[in-house]
Write a protein that holds these residues in place. Structure first.
Motif, PDB file in Angstrom:
ATOM      1  N   PRO A  35      -1.614  -3.037   2.150  1.00 26.82           N
ATOM      2  CA  PRO A  35      -1.956  -4.075   1.401  1.00 26.82           C
ATOM      3  C   PRO A  35      -3.191  -4.112   0.720  1.00 26.82           C
ATOM      4  CG  PRO A  35      -2.523  -4.084   3.991  1.00 26.82           C
ATOM      5  CD  PRO A  35      -2.065  -2.945   3.761  1.00 26.82           C
ATOM      6  N   THR A  36      -3.218  -4.765  -0.238  1.00 23.78           N
ATOM      7  CA  THR A  36      -4.461  -4.918  -1.267  1.00 23.78           C
ATOM      8  C   THR A  36      -5.241  -6.164  -1.078  1.00 23.78           C
ATOM      9  OG1 THR A  36      -3.044  -5.851  -3.077  1.00 23.78           O
ATOM     10  CG2 THR A  36      -3.356  -3.318  -2.821  1.00 23.78           C
ATOM     11  N   GLU A  37      -4.552  -7.235  -0.444  1.00 25.48           N
ATOM     12  CA  GLU A  37      -5.295  -8.583  -0.443  1.00 25.48           C
ATOM     13  C   GLU A  37      -6.333  -8.491   0.679  1.00 25.48           C
ATOM     14  OE1 GLU A  37      -2.772 -11.851   0.869  1.00 25.48           O
ATOM     15  OE2 GLU A  37      -1.341 -10.310   1.643  1.00 25.48           O
ATOM     16  N   PRO A  38      -7.367  -9.313   0.679  1.00 27.99           N
ATOM     17  CA  PRO A  38      -8.579  -9.230   1.722  1.00 27.99           C
ATOM     18  C   PRO A  38      -7.801  -9.585   2.940  1.00 27.99           C
ATOM     19  CG  PRO A  38      -9.145 -10.537  -0.294  1.00 27.99           C
ATOM     20  CD  PRO A  38      -7.544 -10.293  -0.419  1.00 27.99           C
TER      21      PRO A  38
ATOM     22  N   ARG B 245      -4.763  -1.703   6.766  1.00 30.99           N
ATOM     23  CA  ARG B 245      -5.504  -1.225   5.589  1.00 30.99           C
ATOM     24  C   ARG B 245      -5.604   0.270   5.853  1.00 30.99           C
ATOM     25  NH1 ARG B 245      -7.085   0.781   2.204  1.00 30.99           N
ATOM     26  NH2 ARG B 245      -9.079  -0.108   0.831  1.00 30.99           N
TER      27      ARG B 245
ATOM     28  N   GLY C 101      -7.226 -13.434   3.723  1.00 30.17           N
ATOM     29  CA  GLY C 101      -6.076 -13.740   2.946  1.00 30.17           C
ATOM     30  C   GLY C 101      -4.568 -13.082   3.749  1.00 30.17           C
ATOM     31  N   ARG C 102      -4.706 -11.925   4.310  1.00 27.90           N
ATOM     32  CA  ARG C 102      -3.579 -11.462   5.022  1.00 27.90           C
ATOM     33  C   ARG C 102      -3.298 -12.127   6.183  1.00 27.90           C
ATOM     34  NH1 ARG C 102      -4.619  -5.798   6.276  1.00 27.90           N
ATOM     35  NH2 ARG C 102      -6.785  -5.763   5.417  1.00 27.90           N
TER      36      ARG C 102
ATOM     37  N   THR D 207      -1.807 -15.524   5.461  1.00 27.77           N
ATOM     38  CA  THR D 207      -0.249 -15.349   5.207  1.00 27.77           C
ATOM     39  C   THR D 207       0.314 -15.090   6.457  1.00 27.77           C
ATOM     40  OG1 THR D 207      -0.963 -14.475   3.101  1.00 27.77           O
ATOM     41  CG2 THR D 207       1.281 -14.080   3.701  1.00 27.77           C
TER      42      THR D 207
ATOM     43  N   LYS E 104       2.997  -6.236   6.462  1.00 27.30           N
ATOM     44  CA  LYS E 104       2.279  -7.062   7.561  1.00 27.30           C
ATOM     45  C   LYS E 104       2.539  -6.969   8.811  1.00 27.30           C
ATOM     46  CE  LYS E 104       1.512 -10.933   4.165  1.00 27.30           C
ATOM     47  NZ  LYS E 104       1.766 -10.070   2.942  1.00 27.30           N
TER      48      LYS E 104
END
Length: 419
Positions: free
Chosen positions: A212-215, A89, A218-219, A222, A350
């Motif tokens: 990445p844009t997802e919280p 991030r 959530g990352r 995944t 990721k």
């Protein structure tokens, strides 16, 4: 049309032209990241060479001594999960100075006040684990600066920063004997602070870095669903975990099992570390050329053989020394190959998250063996069973490499062709 063989598929997955230019700035960033990794690992390993000293001065049991040197390992390992995700991030430009500056605090505490009791040492060792999270900062940072066909070598070079543990092994005991307990801790704190300032001023994240844009949660969820995360974690727990376990426990093993003096044992541990460090970039470089699966298979075979031989506690000259050097080489090369595998298969946005989980597994792989070795020696007066267990674990990892991991790399071939 003839279908390519499995070996051809593996080679295709990694054998792209090596003529892609790499900028001078990328090499500078790699050098700075490697120095940062080494400095933080130097701090992370400060308690290990002093384990025999604290055992005598505080009258610790074998298990308590093992716990003392293992606590920074497990904290640094688990901390990599969140630090890796945060690096995805915020980038290495932010995280490297932050981790280095944060590690200064427990280093100063241990040197000035936190070495008078086991409780104080465990508290300081807990926060000393912050230094061990630097690995999860450097891998995604370096990965973003280099093209896919150079990442095995680049991450292997970065991984050589684990040689910071050798600095600790070579200097800590000598500095304590010459200048008192606080001296090595004060020196390390000063170097950490200097690096934090330099990193804040000079480090830059790679242009076009995927953010990445997802919280965060959530990352991580995944990441945990990716097959490469679990495969690489299992392999790194053996390769890097074995390296960490030997680097923190070897002085105790050599002193107890062979009757060596503390300084001699620490020097031999430093030699083990340096040999492993030298082989890590070679493992990454070989992975770029012949594939990480083959490098891992060769490395794990050597680990199996070396652990089996050492389980009989042969004399140090020459069989024991050869066995340990073979283990060091194999564990170093295998560690480099694991992250060549991650760079090849993990999604670009990721890499930090995968690195965090894999790095945690590697650290935990280094946390458990010292406790097992200490407990087994306390129960049986021998380390043979512990080394036999290492051989068995290496055999299991070798089987995983030849099955699931090989299939994952083979499936990656079409995507590599597309690039």
């Amino acid at each position: 049309m003839l279908q390519p063989s499995r070996k051809q598929n593996e080679a295709t997955a990694v054998s792209v032209s090596v003529s892609v230019p790499v900028s001078g700035r990328a090499w500078l960033m790699l050098a700075l990241a490697t120095v940062g990794f080494a400095v933080n690992f130097w701090a992370w390993a400060l308690l290990s060479p002093l384990g025999p000293h604290f055992k005598d001065s505080l009258r610790l049991t074998s298990f308590q001594q093992s716990l003392l040197v293992a606590v920074p390992v497990v904290v640094g390992s688990l901390g990599r999960i969140s630090v890796g995700a945060l690096t995805d991030r915020f980038g290495g430009r932010v995280m490297f100075p932050f981790v280095s500056a944060a590690t200064v605090v427990p280093v100063l505490y241990l040197g000035l006040a936190g070495h008078s009791s086991l409780t104080a040492l465990l508290a300081g060792g807990f926060f000393l684990g912050i230094g061990g999270t630097a690995f999860a900062v450097g891998v995604p940072f370096v990965n973003a600066w280099f093209p896919p066909e150079r990442r095995g070598l680049a991450i292997g070079i970065f991984g050589a920063g684990m040689g910071g543990t050798a600095i600790s092994a070579l200097t800590t005991v000598k500095l304590v004997k010459a200048h008192g307990m606080a001296n090595p801790f004060l020196i390390t704190a000063a170097v950490l602070a200097l690096y934090a300032v330099v990193a804040a001023l000079v480090l830059r994240d790679a242009p076009g870095r995927t953010v990445p844009t997802e919280p965060l949660a959530g990352r991580l969820a995944t990441t945990l669903r990716l097959g490469i995360t679990w495969q690489a974690s299992a392999l790194y727990a053996v390769a890097f975990g074995g390296y960490v376990a030997f680097s923190v426990y070897l002085p105790t093993y050599l002193k107890t099992g062979y009757g060596l003096a503390q300084t001699d044992a620490a020097n031999r541990m430093a030699g083990f570390v340096l040999f492993a460090v030298a082989l890590r970039p070679i493992g990454g470089w070989l992975s770029d050329r012949i594939g990480p699966v083959r490098v891992l298979a060769m490395s794990l075979t050597v680990v199996l053989a070396g652990a089996f031989v050492q389980a009989f506690t042969p004399g140090l000259a020459p069989i024991g020394t050869i066995a340990f050097l073979a283990l060091a080489a194999a564990l170093g090369a295998g560690s480099g190959a694991v992250f060549a595998l991650v760079a090849l298969i993990a999604p670009a946005n990721k890499v930090g998250s995968v690195t965090g989980v894999v790095g945690a597994a590697g650290g935990l792989g280094g946390f458990i063996p010292p406790l097992v070795m200490g407990s087994l020696y306390g129960a049986y007066g021998s380390y043979a069973l512990g080394l036999a267990l290492l051989a068995a674990v290496a055999a299991a990892a070798l089987t995983l490499t030849g099955t699931g991991v090989r299939q994952s790399v083979t499936r990656r071939v079409p995507a590599t062709h597309a690039n």
